[in-house]
Scaffold this active site. Structure first.
Site, PDB file in Angstrom:
ATOM      1  N   TYR A  98       0.833  -1.221   0.000  1.00 42.59           N
ATOM      2  CA  TYR A  98       0.000   0.000   0.000  1.00 42.59           C
ATOM      3  C   TYR A  98       0.861   1.262   0.000  1.00 42.59           C
ATOM      4  O   TYR A  98       0.475   2.285  -0.551  1.00 42.59           O
ATOM      5  CB  TYR A  98      -0.963  -0.001   1.197  1.00 42.59           C
ATOM      6  CG  TYR A  98      -2.178  -0.860   0.938  1.00 42.59           C
ATOM      7  CD1 TYR A  98      -3.325  -0.328   0.359  1.00 42.59           C
ATOM      8  CD2 TYR A  98      -2.169  -2.223   1.239  1.00 42.59           C
ATOM      9  CE1 TYR A  98      -4.437  -1.116   0.088  1.00 42.59           C
ATOM     10  CE2 TYR A  98      -3.269  -3.020   0.970  1.00 42.59           C
ATOM     11  CZ  TYR A  98      -4.398  -2.457   0.398  1.00 42.59           C
ATOM     12  OH  TYR A  98      -5.498  -3.250   0.124  1.00 42.59           O
ATOM     13  N   GLU A 140      -8.460  -7.246   4.799  1.00 41.87           N
ATOM     14  CA  GLU A 140      -7.634  -8.299   4.188  1.00 41.87           C
ATOM     15  C   GLU A 140      -6.947  -9.143   5.270  1.00 41.87           C
ATOM     16  O   GLU A 140      -6.865 -10.367   5.141  1.00 41.87           O
ATOM     17  CB  GLU A 140      -6.617  -7.667   3.216  1.00 41.87           C
ATOM     18  CG  GLU A 140      -7.329  -7.187   1.943  1.00 41.87           C
ATOM     19  CD  GLU A 140      -6.629  -6.074   1.173  1.00 41.87           C
ATOM     20  OE1 GLU A 140      -5.399  -5.929   1.293  1.00 41.87           O
ATOM     21  OE2 GLU A 140      -7.321  -5.331   0.446  1.00 41.87           O
TER      22      GLU A 140
HETATM   23  C1  HEM Z   1      -6.208   2.216  -1.389  1.00 41.94           C
HETATM   24  C2  HEM Z   1      -5.549   1.496  -2.281  1.00 41.94           C
HETATM   25  C3  HEM Z   1      -6.201   0.620  -3.322  1.00 41.94           C
HETATM   26  C4  HEM Z   1      -7.407   0.746  -3.950  1.00 41.94           C
HETATM   27  C5  HEM Z   1      -8.446   1.818  -3.762  1.00 41.94           C
HETATM   28  C6  HEM Z   1      -7.533  -0.371  -4.864  1.00 41.94           C
HETATM   29  C7  HEM Z   1      -8.645  -0.600  -5.671  1.00 41.94           C
HETATM   30  C8  HEM Z   1      -8.825  -1.724  -6.439  1.00 41.94           C
HETATM   31  C9  HEM Z   1     -10.026  -2.049  -7.158  1.00 41.94           C
HETATM   32  C10 HEM Z   1     -11.288  -1.213  -7.175  1.00 41.94           C
HETATM   33  C11 HEM Z   1      -9.835  -3.219  -7.795  1.00 41.94           C
HETATM   34  C12 HEM Z   1     -10.838  -3.988  -8.661  1.00 41.94           C
HETATM   35  C13 HEM Z   1     -11.589  -4.918  -7.750  1.00 41.94           C
HETATM   36  C14 HEM Z   1     -12.709  -5.655  -8.441  1.00 41.94           C
HETATM   37  O1  HEM Z   1     -13.662  -5.035  -8.864  1.00 41.94           O
HETATM   38  O2  HEM Z   1     -12.634  -6.878  -8.536  1.00 41.94           O
HETATM   39  C15 HEM Z   1      -8.488  -3.651  -7.491  1.00 41.94           C
HETATM   40  C16 HEM Z   1      -7.916  -4.794  -7.988  1.00 41.94           C
HETATM   41  C17 HEM Z   1      -6.561  -5.050  -7.874  1.00 41.94           C
HETATM   42  N1  HEM Z   1      -5.673  -4.417  -7.039  1.00 41.94           N
HETATM   43 FE1  HEM Z   1      -6.058  -2.817  -5.870  1.00 41.94          FE
HETATM   44  N2  HEM Z   1      -6.400  -1.130  -4.794  1.00 41.94           N
HETATM   45  C18 HEM Z   1      -5.568  -0.559  -3.871  1.00 41.94           C
HETATM   46  C19 HEM Z   1      -4.332  -1.047  -3.486  1.00 41.94           C
HETATM   47  C20 HEM Z   1      -3.663  -2.063  -4.131  1.00 41.94           C
HETATM   48  C21 HEM Z   1      -2.328  -2.495  -3.823  1.00 41.94           C
HETATM   49  C22 HEM Z   1      -1.457  -1.935  -2.697  1.00 41.94           C
HETATM   50  C23 HEM Z   1      -2.008  -3.481  -4.712  1.00 41.94           C
HETATM   51  C24 HEM Z   1      -0.700  -4.248  -4.834  1.00 41.94           C
HETATM   52  C25 HEM Z   1       0.380  -3.708  -5.348  1.00 41.94           C
HETATM   53  C26 HEM Z   1      -3.170  -3.696  -5.556  1.00 41.94           C
HETATM   54  C27 HEM Z   1      -3.277  -4.645  -6.563  1.00 41.94           C
HETATM   55  C28 HEM Z   1      -4.436  -4.960  -7.232  1.00 41.94           C
HETATM   56  C29 HEM Z   1      -4.535  -6.011  -8.238  1.00 41.94           C
HETATM   57  C30 HEM Z   1      -3.377  -6.873  -8.755  1.00 41.94           C
HETATM   58  C31 HEM Z   1      -5.867  -6.063  -8.637  1.00 41.94           C
HETATM   59  C32 HEM Z   1      -6.497  -7.015  -9.687  1.00 41.94           C
HETATM   60  C33 HEM Z   1      -6.713  -6.309 -10.979  1.00 41.94           C
HETATM   61  C34 HEM Z   1      -5.763  -6.649 -12.095  1.00 41.94           C
HETATM   62  O3  HEM Z   1      -5.073  -7.652 -12.044  1.00 41.94           O
HETATM   63  O4  HEM Z   1      -5.736  -5.886 -13.060  1.00 41.94           O
HETATM   64  N3  HEM Z   1      -4.154  -2.825  -5.170  1.00 41.94           N
HETATM   65  N4  HEM Z   1      -7.902  -2.729  -6.657  1.00 41.94           N
END
Ligand code: HEM
Ligand SMILES: Cc1cc2nc3c(=O)[nH]c(=O)nc-3n(C[C@H](O)[C@H](O)[C@H](O)COP(=O)(O)OP(=O)(O)OC[C@H]3O[C@@H](n4cnc5c(N)ncnc54)[C@H](O)[C@@H]3O)c2cc1C
Length: 386
Positions: A98, A140
């Site tokens: 994060y 988480e």
């Molecule tokens: C406040 C911080 C964050 C927000 C608001 C956020 C938001 C989101 C959202 C809205 C999704 C799509 C979820 C769905 O509809 O299934 C998502 C997916 C994902 N997030 Fe985050 N996220 C955050 C932090 C992180 C962090 C720290 C990581 C790791 C480096 C991360 C990695 C991913 C990955 C790998 C996906 C799957 C989408 C893909 O593979 O393209 N996120 N996140």
């Protein structure tokens, strides 16, 4: 809750930041992947980066979160956070990541809004980010702690691979080591990690489509233009070992004795079939209405499983919509206006977004409260952004 100091700043800048988020997020991702190319190997989807879906999902969730803080002070958008937390946990996201995302996201914001950003604005949006991040980190941690093992990935052997209607395949797995197995709830999914022909590892989620508990079977529809489903369909064979995550996902059958409506289209039948299976296995006396839409009968991936399970349940009824109709089916797209919906029903929905939006609207018009409508999106939830 937002501090008194940040509240008016967020209220005033929400339209500006909201309108720029579409430009900020691509800048953020190019900075992130330039600094951490390893995040594209086995974590982020390369296709979502190419087709822009993930940008939309992140933009949607941050804008939704900030406007929620302004319009509903003192509360958090639990549904949005829960969906993201389950998806993150299925990918093994860790707390230190994060900070990495924060640094690159805020560098992108500072760059994009260089002409207007003040320290006060940056500080207020930093507060929004960490309110959201802290809420996700907490959720988480809880999800990880509830698993039977502390591992992110475990090896499972493909015990069977069988065609499931035209273009779909069911994979049945068995554990390939002695890691304790978490009991999955019907409707949950696992992340599946495969190595692509070019050596890059990619992860996708697949709903468990048969028995829940400690069994693991999932059914995939081949997407010819995709990265992972062609590898699963064409390269992975019986006896191969693949890595999967523990089960996650909050669209699971809620306790109770009220009627259940399971509405699906195409490959969206996987989570609803698993819920139906659990009702059949437990000999449930709940009233169950199974509604499924498909282009033609041969494409229906879980046809025999679902029709058998409906047969096993005294209180179950099945209605089918086919674009190429057959005897006993309705014609064309599903509409709840053609259905006698039971009173006090809970609705579980899965299928393409336009299908779900339409059915959800019809369900609400028919008197089903939004709180009793549960939907699973097979991709980043860009519905959140709309
Ligand atoms: C406040 C911080 C964050 C927000 C608001 C956020 C938001 C989101 C959202 C809205 C999704 C799509 C979820 C769905 O509809 O299934 C998502 C997916 C994902 N997030 Fe985050 N996220 C955050 C932090 C992180 C962090 C720290 C990581 C790791 C480096 C991360 C990695 C991913 C990955 C790998 C996906 C799957 C989408 C893909 O593979 O393209 N996120 N996140
Ligand atoms: C919770 C959840 C549960 C799921 N359950 C199931 C399930 O039970 N069964 C199932 O079959 N699927 C399920 N999915 C969907 C699954 O995870 C995959 O998204 C799906 O299999 C496609 O993956 P892929 O790697 O083959 O395609 P991807 O590589 O992800 O590609 C997706 C699409 O993007 C397009 N694309 C790629 N690059 C570009 C570009 N440059 N420009 C424009 N478009 C591009 C591709 O043509 C393709 O059509 C689920 C998803 C989620 C989130």
């Amino acid at each position: 809750m937002l501090s008194d100091k940040s509240f008016p700043v967020i209220e005033a800048t929400l339209p500006l930041v909201g309108s720029r988020i579409g430009e900020i997020t691509p800048k953020f991702y190019s900075r992130l992947f330039a600094a951490h190319p390893e995040l594209l190997d086995g974590l982020f989807s390369r296709s979502n980066q190419r087709n822009g879906n993930q940008q939309q999902a992140l933009a949607g969730s941050i804008a939704a979160f900030a406007s929620h803080l302004v319009t509903n002070p003192g509360t958090l958008p639990e549904t949005v956070l829960s969906r993201i937390a389950h998806r993150h946990a299925s990918l093994g996201i860790t707390e230190p990541q994060y900070q990495v995302v924060y640094e690159h996201l805020f560098a992108a914001i500072a760059d994009d809004l260089a002409l207007v950003i003040t320290p006060e604005i940056a500080e207020a949006w930093t507060e929004v980010y960490w309110l959201m991040a802290d809420a996700l980190i907490k959720l988480e941690k809880g999800l990880y702690a509830a698993q039977a093992n502390g591992k992110m990935w475990t090896p499972w052997k493909v015990a069977a691979k069988a065609p499931a209607g035209v273009g779909s395949m069911t994979f049945t797995l068995e554990p390939a080591d002695d890691t304790p197995v978490t009991a999955a709830l019907p409707g949950q999914y696992v992340s599946v990690k495969v190595t692509l022909p070019d050596g890059l590892r990619q992860v996708r989620q697949y709903s468990l489509s048969g028995d829940a508990g400690t069994s693991r079977s999932f059914t995939t529809k081949l997407d010819d233009g995709g990265e992972v489903s062609p590898v699963l369909h064409n390269n992975i064979q019986v006896g191969d070992v693949i890595e999967i995550s523990n089960p996650y996902g909050e669209i699971t059958l809620k306790e109770g004795d009220g009627p259940v409506v399971l509405a699906s289209a195409g490959i969206g039948c996987t989570p609803t079939a698993s819920i139906l299976r659990s009702l059949a296995e437990s000999g449930s006396d709940r009233q169950v209405l199974v509604l499924h839409a498909e282009s033609n009968l041969d494409s229906w991936a879980l046809r025999s499983q679902m029709t058998d399970d409906v047969e096993r349940l005294d209180g179950a009824d099945l209605q089918l919509w086919l674009e190429q109709p057959e005897a006993g089916s309705k014609t064309g797209f599903m509409s709840l206006r053609e259905v006698d919906l039971p009173a006090n029903a809970s609705l579980y929905l899965c299928g393409p977004l336009p299908f779900m939006k339409n059915i959800r609207n019809e369900a609400i018009n028919a008197g089903i409260p939004a709180t009793k409508i549960h939907y699973e999106v097979f991709g980043p939830d860009i519905w959140l952004a709309s």
